[in-house]
Design an enzyme around this catalytic site. Structure first.
Site, PDB file in Angstrom:
ATOM      1  CG  ASP A  90      -1.818   1.169   1.304  1.00 17.44           C
ATOM      2  OD1 ASP A  90      -2.297   1.616   0.254  1.00 17.44           O
ATOM      3  OD2 ASP A  90      -2.033   1.674   2.418  1.00 17.44           O
ATOM      4  CG  PHE A 134     -15.515   7.647   3.421  1.00 12.57           C
ATOM      5  CD1 PHE A 134     -15.181   8.406   2.311  1.00 12.57           C
ATOM      6  CD2 PHE A 134     -14.907   6.409   3.585  1.00 12.57           C
ATOM      7  CE1 PHE A 134     -14.250   7.940   1.389  1.00 12.57           C
ATOM      8  CE2 PHE A 134     -13.984   5.935   2.671  1.00 12.57           C
ATOM      9  CZ  PHE A 134     -13.658   6.709   1.568  1.00 12.57           C
ATOM     10  CE  LYS A 165     -14.073  14.660   4.507  1.00 11.92           C
ATOM     11  NZ  LYS A 165     -13.482  14.477   5.848  1.00 11.92           N
ATOM     12  CB  THR A 222      -2.008   3.640  -4.064  1.00 13.95           C
ATOM     13  OG1 THR A 222      -2.549   4.771  -3.398  1.00 13.95           O
ATOM     14  CG2 THR A 222      -1.617   4.045  -5.479  1.00 13.95           C
ATOM     15  CE  LYS A 250      -4.991  -1.058  -2.110  1.00 13.31           C
ATOM     16  NZ  LYS A 250      -4.724  -0.416  -0.802  1.00 13.31           N
ATOM     17  CG  ASN A 283      -7.413   0.418   2.427  1.00 15.11           C
ATOM     18  OD1 ASN A 283      -6.756   0.327   3.465  1.00 15.11           O
ATOM     19  ND2 ASN A 283      -7.066   1.233   1.455  1.00 15.11           N
ATOM     20  CG  ASP A 284      -3.804  -1.806   2.886  1.00 15.96           C
ATOM     21  OD1 ASP A 284      -4.078  -1.555   1.705  1.00 15.96           O
ATOM     22  OD2 ASP A 284      -3.333  -0.959   3.675  1.00 15.96           O
TER      23      ASP A 284
END
Length: 1117
Positions: free
Chosen positions: A402, A561, A585, A694, A793, A816-817
């Site tokens: 990442d 989010f 945002k 990424t 990924k 997220n990894d």
């Protein structure tokens, strides 16, 4: 027994819903009896069934079944090779040691379970009209539980009431997901339990929740009140078991899940098990050993048959069987086959797997205690969760990393912003590393716009001024930053978060706790311009404007989010004008697509990306009362839904986030971590290919790649960014042709880098293009995959690992990894700013990227080299020793006779030669740490499997056969024609084998330490002590053998010592010459191929000098 509170399971059309009704009445039966209790049991065994259950588990390993089967076979008189009771000792010892280890671990789990189950908590009782003390194990679904500040939550609770007037409860979820920042939980929206004192006896509702699952980020259900009104709730209203209540005096919750159905228990997994590459190779060689064993047994059976056929008459020493007559020669040969299997059973090393486990534990101990891998700032060290793959660290071909938080610090600094198409730089912030210096022109514009105030605290209206004020208001309120004053002292003491994620304003005694570093950077940037976040509750947010006026905005709704929308929005009601405003945002491309094209801001965003800055866009939308009311009804229906709840919530958010007005954009700097360029260069020199996966823009990723030396200025960089599959195929073909041309022998080629975006990557990974893509990727030294999702990924890692058949490593720091980390052969998590999900899902965890250098190049090389050499040595040792028995069969009519006493035969592998190989595997170092760090090219030996391969295995087998021939025939020829008895002859051969096997190990040891000397000399001393005592005290311990005084008699004769010296020298001479040749020539040739000629003499010196004592390196290790 009368029960106070209960729930009934109702019939529900939704299969994944569990519905509970809470009511107060006396019952004769517990209404919750159909739900599991809250007691937990993590033990694997019970007291009465420990032995059978443990044996059943151990017998899942084929090796244990093999040796137990042979021990049982030895009880059959027709094929008996040893005294049955004695022959069963080795496997019983191994099973007993494993059982003791398992029992000790299970006893620890039992004590932990008992302590947890007997912890006290407060449960509501109608009999006393209040909360009473109960044990955790007595809590049931439907109970109302009260938890005070700093207490641990006993079960999964639905939050109904808190002492906070805003219905907020803060919890710490470190025991659940490893995150130490506080999480905010809210009372079920619309429940209205905060208006007055909470009375449990007046609470009559039906609660419907989803069935238990292990998803920590998802929880859905609804409460149906007495007037049939449904109130939806989600994860924000769940208090998970095991978490700690903070900064909240009291909280009352409804028990929805208990015991093993709670989120925490469903996420408790044991150590991860992965099969290492070395273990897979070793299993194949074990099969070869089985084939060799059966071949030798077949030779023994045929030899016995031929010997019987050659006898003119039946010898006197052959006695009839139990049936009264002699067995036929073919049947005797068949029996001899099984007898030979029993006699030569240790051809398969019984202690190899146990020894390897012990060696891996020792290696992990040294890794986790390496001072160089300790981070003082965070007080963290390397952690290992997969105990069986440390050697794979020395065999990595591809590293998938990442970017944010892995290569960079994830400490955000506000560097640039664009407002209404005008760009403002903040270069001073980049120098200081903190957002302290505003842009003067922007500050004057903001202050000028907010200079006149009316009596009501309103702002003078001007369209341009409104946009500037709205921009900074969006920075201040469009986030999840929690303002806390109660946690200030605690945050100062523990220093849980770094300055970027938990900034403490000491003068105001105010602490900003943000879930992500970029939110903290934006709030502090707004504060520099006078827009200060004062307080935040679920229903309001209080902001201080530049001239000191404080406005309290009503929060109507928050669209959090999510990784699909990649943006968040907050809907507010202005305290003065009363208008409804939504601030949004998000990532630049997700917000810009909702706007009309804005040329100047887009140009600024491209600049920011080229500088390697994180880019965000801010927008607003003014809503009418009717539009918001209609949307709110749809939102409430989505919140109360059970099926497709996430899809409905997503749809309502997307419908509202339309026709936005752009306010501006920001560029936030995320600096590289310390020593990242050096680490990247070292890995590249070691032959490791690096891929960066990424979600950032390509320009940002390329900038970071150049800064980290992943790409050089002279590299040929291939860009792939297209929406058309035919174009993607054409780019792949042209790039492949160009790549092959640059990598052609004799061509002055350039290093190749590949940059590909997420959409193009999807097309490249399709079945008809994936082979082209992987071929191109193999030609590239570095690959950058931009705008990729977490699923992409993990897909990339799986495709490379499975199709290229290479060892892969994935490293990341965020949730997220996780998929990527779990998909790789080795997963490494970095304990950074984005929580601990990546760490908890990893095999190894480190505190920063620079530790990858020593972890792979030093510890990875050492672990791979040590285990490879130790495994080869174990095969050699067992084959050498067991072949002595095989060669003797040629002189005893293949009768299965052993010339070595059974007890000495057992003790030889169990005690006399067991410890030195283990110490060899734990502490030996073929090259020092300084050399490995200075010459990363040496890591490539792991790629080529120089330590353990089928070639080295068969070389060791040939050497073992040769040494066994020498160790047998030199003593045999020496004592031929003498009156020496069989066991005296065997004793001499046993001693010769001991010296030969231990001195063989001495040749293999590259770095001698005090531990090596102690174990080697201790093994020799133990051997002579045991044999002397045994031969002096055992007159007839194992009839018909008589070992009495055999060793003493042998040691009194000079010929014994001469035999030991000559045999050992002749047996080890080829091995010694081979190692000398390898040290003098092979290392030099390898160094020459790596263009490191100045170091040849140094490496040869390291290899030739076997008397170095690296105690200082052992301490650092």
């Amino acid at each position: 027994m009368n029960w106070d509170i209960g729930t009934d399971t109702l019939t529900n059309p939704h299969k994944n819903i569990r519905t509970d009704r809470i009511r107060f009445q006396n019952r004769t039966k517990q209404p919750n009896r159909y739900f599991p209790g809250n007691a937990v049991k993590t033990t694997k065994y019970s007291l009465w069934f420990f032995i059978p259950m443990n044996l059943y588990e151990q017998f899942h390993r084929f090796a244990n079944l093999y040796f137990v089967g042979l021990a049982v076979l030895n009880f059959v008189p027709a094929v008996e090779a040893f005294q049955p009771e004695v022959a069963i000792v080795p496997i019983c010892v191994m099973l007993a040691l494993t059982a003791l280890k398992d029992g000790w671990e299970d006893c620890r789990r039992f004590r932990s379970d008992r302590r947890i189950n007997h912890t006290s908590c407060r449960v509501y009782s109608r009999k006393v009209s209040g909360f009473v003390e109960r044990h955790w194990k007595d809590v049931r679904v439907g109970d109302l539980v009260e938890v005070a500040s700093n207490e641990i939550i006993p079960a999964d609770l639905l939050l109904l009431h808190t002492s906070d007037l805003n219905g907020v409860c803060h919890i710490e979820t470190a025991s659940l997901d490893g995150e130490t920042n506080l999480k905010r939980r809210l009372v079920v929206p619309g429940l209205n339990t905060q208006d007055s004192s909470f009375e449990p006896q007046n609470f009559h509702c039906t609660v419907a929740v989803e069935k238990p699952n292990d998803n920590l980020n998802q929880f859905k259900g609804y409460i149906e009140t007495s007037d049939m009104k449904r109130l939806g709730f989600g994860i924000d209203s769940l208090l998970p078991r095991g978490c700690t209540v903070r900064n909240t005096d009291l909280a009352t919750g409804f028990v929805v899940y208990t015991g093993h159905e709670t989120k925490s228990m469903m996420n408790k997994n044991g150590p991860q098990y992965k099969r290492s590459k070395l273990e897979c190779k070793m299993n194949i060689d074990v099969l070869f050993c089985v084939i060799l064993l059966f071949s030798m047994c077949l030779i023994g059976a045929l030899g016995h048959y031929v010997w019987l056929e050659s006898l003119p008459s039946v010898p006197l020493f052959l006695t009839p069987g139990s049936h009264g007559h002699m067995d036929s020669n073919p049947l005797s040969g068949l029996y001899m086959f099984f007898t030979m299997i029993i006699l030569l059973q240790i051809f398969i090393p019984i202690s190899l797997y146990v020894s390897i486990e012990m060696v891996k534990m020792g290696q992990i101990f040294f890794i986790t205690n390496d001072v160089d891998l300790y981070e003082e700032k965070t007080d963290s060290r390397v952690q290992c969760r997969a105990l069986n793959i440390p050697e794979d660290l020395g065999n990595i071909h591809y590293v998938f990393s990442d970017k944010t938080g892995t290569l960079t610090e994830n400490k955000m600094v506000f560097r640039r912003c664009s407002v209404t198409g005008t760009e403002y730089s903040h270069n001073e912030n980049g120098k200081s590393g903190k957002c302290k210096f505003p842009d003067r022109k922007l500050l004057q514009r903001v202050l000028a716009g907010g200079g006149d105030w009316d009596g009501c605290g309103g702002i003078r209206r001007c369209e341009a001024t409104d946009l500037y004020l709205d921009f900074f208001l969006a920075l201040t309120v469009c986030n999840t930053v929690v303002v806390s004053t109660a946690t200030t002292a605690r945050a100062q003491r523990q220093r849980v978060w770094h300055q970027s994620t938990s900034e403490i304003d000491i003068s105001a005694q105010r602490c900003y706790v943000a879930e992500s570093p970029d939110e903290a950077a934006l709030v502090h940037a707004a504060k520099v311009y006078g827009f200060m976040l004062i307080a935040r509750t679920p229903n309001s947010v209080k902001v201080r404007l530049p001239h000191g006026v404080e406005l309290n905005y009503q929060v109507l709704d928050t669209l959090n989010f999510d990784p699909h929308r990649k943006r968040m929005s907050v809907v507010l009601r202005h305290p003065i004008s009363g208008e409804i405003v939504m601030y949004t945002k998000g990532a630049d491309y997700t917000v810009m697509e909702l706007l009309d094209f804005e040329r100047s801001t887009q140009r600024h965003l491209n600049w920011y990306a080229k500088e390697g800055l994180h880019t965000l866009c801010f927008a607003k939308k003014v809503l009418s009362e009717s539009a918001y009311k209609n949307w709110s009804l749809l939102r409430q229906e989505a919140l109360a839904a059970i099926d497709n709840r996430e899809e409905l919530l997503m749809e309502t958010a997307v419908n509202l986030e339309k026709q936005l007005t752009l306010l501006g954009a920001t560029g936030i700097e995320d600096r590289l971590q310390e020593c990242v360029p050096d680490t990247v260069m070292a890995l590249r020199e070691a032959g490791v290919r690096l891929w960066v996966l990424t979600g950032d823009k390509a320009e940002t990723a390329i900038n970071i790649a150049h800064a980290s030396r992943l790409l050089d200025q002279e590299d040929l960089v291939i860009h792939m960014n297209t929406d058309d599959k035919a174009v993607c195929k054409s780019i792949l073909d042209r790039s492949l042709e160009e790549g092959r041309r640059h990598t052609r022998p004799g061509y002055p080629g350039l290093s190749i880098g590949l940059v590909i975006d997420g959409h193009t990557l999807d097309m490249a990974l399709q079945s008809d293009l994936v082979d082209r893509f992987l071929e191109l990727a193999r030609l590239c030294r570095s690959v950058l995959c931009c705008r990729v999702t977490p699923l992409q990924k993990s897909t990339v890692v799986k495709v490379v690992r499975e199709r290229l058949k290479v060892m892969t490593l994935a490293v990341g720091d965020g949730a997220n990894d996780v998929n990527m980390i779990q998909a790789a052969d080795v997963g490494i998590g970095i304990s950074g700013q984005e929580g601990m999900q990546a760490v908890m899902a990893s095999d190894f965890s480190i505190s920063c990227f620079k530790h990858m250098k020593k972890l792979l190049l030093v510890h990875g090389h050492w672990c791979n080299s040590r285990l490879s050499n130790m495994a080869i040595y174990f095969f050699y040792k067992n084959v050498t020793y067991v072949n002595l028995l095989f060669w003797y069969q040629f002189f005893c009519g293949f009768s299965g006779t052993s010339m070595i006493d059974i007890w000495l035969l057992i003790f030889f592998n169990l005690f006399f030669t067991s410890t030195p190989p283990i110490m060899f595997g734990v502490m030996d170092r073929d090259v020092s740490a300084e050399t490995l760090l200075g010459l990363p090219e040496l890591y490539r030996t792991g790629h080529e499997s120089e330590g353990y391969s089928h070639f080295t295995f068969w070389i060791a087998m040939l050497d073992a056969f040769y040494q066994s021939l020498v160790c047998f025939f030199i003593p045999y020829l020496t004592y031929q024609g003498t009156d020496i008895d069989i066991y005296t002859f065997g004793s001499s051969m046993n001693t010769v084998s001991l010296f030969n096997i231990l001195l063989h190990l001495a040749i293999e040891i590259k770095s001698w330490t005090l531990v090596h000397w102690v174990t080697m000399l201790g093994s020799v001393a133990l051997y002579f002590t045991v044999t002397l005592v045994y031969s002096a005290t055992c007159i007839s311990c194992n009839p018909p053998s008589d070992p009495y005084w055999t060793t003493q008699q042998q040691m009194s004769e000079p010929i014994f010592y001469l035999v030991c010296v000559i045999t050992t020298v002749v047996a080890l001479l080829p091995r010694y010459r081979y190692r000398c040749y390898e040290d003098q020539w092979c290392v030099g040739a390898q160094s020459a191929s790596l263009s490191v000629y100045p170091y040849i003499s140094f490496i040869c010196t390291v290899h030739d000098t076997h008397t170095h004592t690296h105690l200082s390196e052992a301490n650092s290790e």
